[in-house]
Design an enzyme around this catalytic site. Sequence first.
Site, short mmCIF file in Angstrom:
data_model
loop_
_atom_site.label_atom_id
_atom_site.label_comp_id
_atom_site.label_asym_id
_atom_site.label_seq_id
_atom_site.Cartn_x
_atom_site.Cartn_y
_atom_site.Cartn_z
N PHE A 173 13.92 4.42 10.22
CA PHE A 173 12.81 3.79 9.78
C PHE A 173 11.89 5.06 9.24
CE2 PHE A 173 8.62 1.91 9.70
CZ PHE A 173 8.81 0.66 8.86
N GLU A 202 7.51 2.41 -6.37
CA GLU A 202 7.58 1.88 -4.97
C GLU A 202 7.93 2.95 -4.13
OE1 GLU A 202 7.36 -0.28 -2.82
OE2 GLU A 202 8.46 -2.20 -3.04
N ASP A 203 7.15 2.80 -2.69
CA ASP A 203 7.61 3.75 -2.01
C ASP A 203 8.97 3.81 -1.22
OD1 ASP A 203 7.72 1.07 -0.63
OD2 ASP A 203 6.32 1.80 1.17
N LYS A 226 17.18 3.75 0.79
CA LYS A 226 18.02 3.67 2.00
C LYS A 226 19.34 2.96 1.63
CE LYS A 226 14.66 2.76 5.44
NZ LYS A 226 14.41 2.10 6.46
N ARG A 264 0.37 6.50 7.57
CA ARG A 264 0.32 6.71 6.07
C ARG A 264 0.07 8.06 5.79
NH1 ARG A 264 1.38 1.51 3.88
NH2 ARG A 264 0.45 -0.09 5.00
N ASP A 321 14.82 -0.63 0.70
CA ASP A 321 15.30 -0.61 1.88
C ASP A 321 16.57 -1.82 1.70
OD1 ASP A 321 16.12 -0.35 4.63
OD2 ASP A 321 14.58 -2.10 5.29
N LYS A 375 0.83 -1.20 -0.02
CA LYS A 375 0.04 0.17 0.08
C LYS A 375 0.90 1.35 0.02
CE LYS A 375 -2.86 -2.63 3.23
NZ LYS A 375 -3.27 -2.76 4.79
N GLY A 376 2.22 1.15 0.34
CA GLY A 376 3.09 2.16 0.50
C GLY A 376 3.24 3.29 -0.69
#
Length: 178
Positions: A153, A100-101, A132, A166, A104, A44-45
């Site tokens: 984070f 994509e959000d 990141k 969100r 990582d 959902k990001g």
Amino acid sequence: MVKDPAIGDVLVQRDDLAHRVQALGEEITRDYAGRTLLLVGVLKGAMFFLSDLMRRLEVPCEVDFMAVASYGSSTDSSGVVRILKDLDASIEGRDVLIVEDIVDSGLTLSYLLRTLKARDPASLEVCALLTKPERRKVNLPIRYTGFEIPNRFAIGYGLDYAERFRNLPYVAVLADGA
Ligand code: IMP
Ligand code: MG
């Protein structure tokens, strides 16, 4: 305005998000001139990023969604990915851009790239709002990146911690002890 002690320092202000998304939209518009783009939003990001980015595109485009879950703790991905929702339609022969959000470790994206490549798209690229670099475990070709952030984070603008935050209009750090 959401107020919560779990919301730490701001990493990316809402104006900076808007400007960067605009610039990415222009770049993608130039790169895909004459083609029809299929955006694949990763739920959902990526929802806010995708909807803002898509409004900045001036090439014909369509959108489809995937939802994936990575096994692991709430802040660490394991690399074992489960598809919760697959694409509605075939991507064979299509120009696909994964939206994509955040990247990582890169394990989720690496799985998505492998899975989608096997379906024979004409092209397959990635646009990630955040990355990141310090956390990367696999090397990935990320064609478009919004912002590089430190190893903290992040929450907000679609990114969650345990499904919350969100709705923040900016990206912040999850506060220590949250
Ligand atoms: P990766 O597989 O380690 O690259 O991370 C996969 C997914 O974990 C991302 O697509 C996000 O949905 C989530 N994630 C990773 N880092 C963060 C973060 O800092 N905040 C919120 N979600 C994150
Ligand atoms: Mg994600």
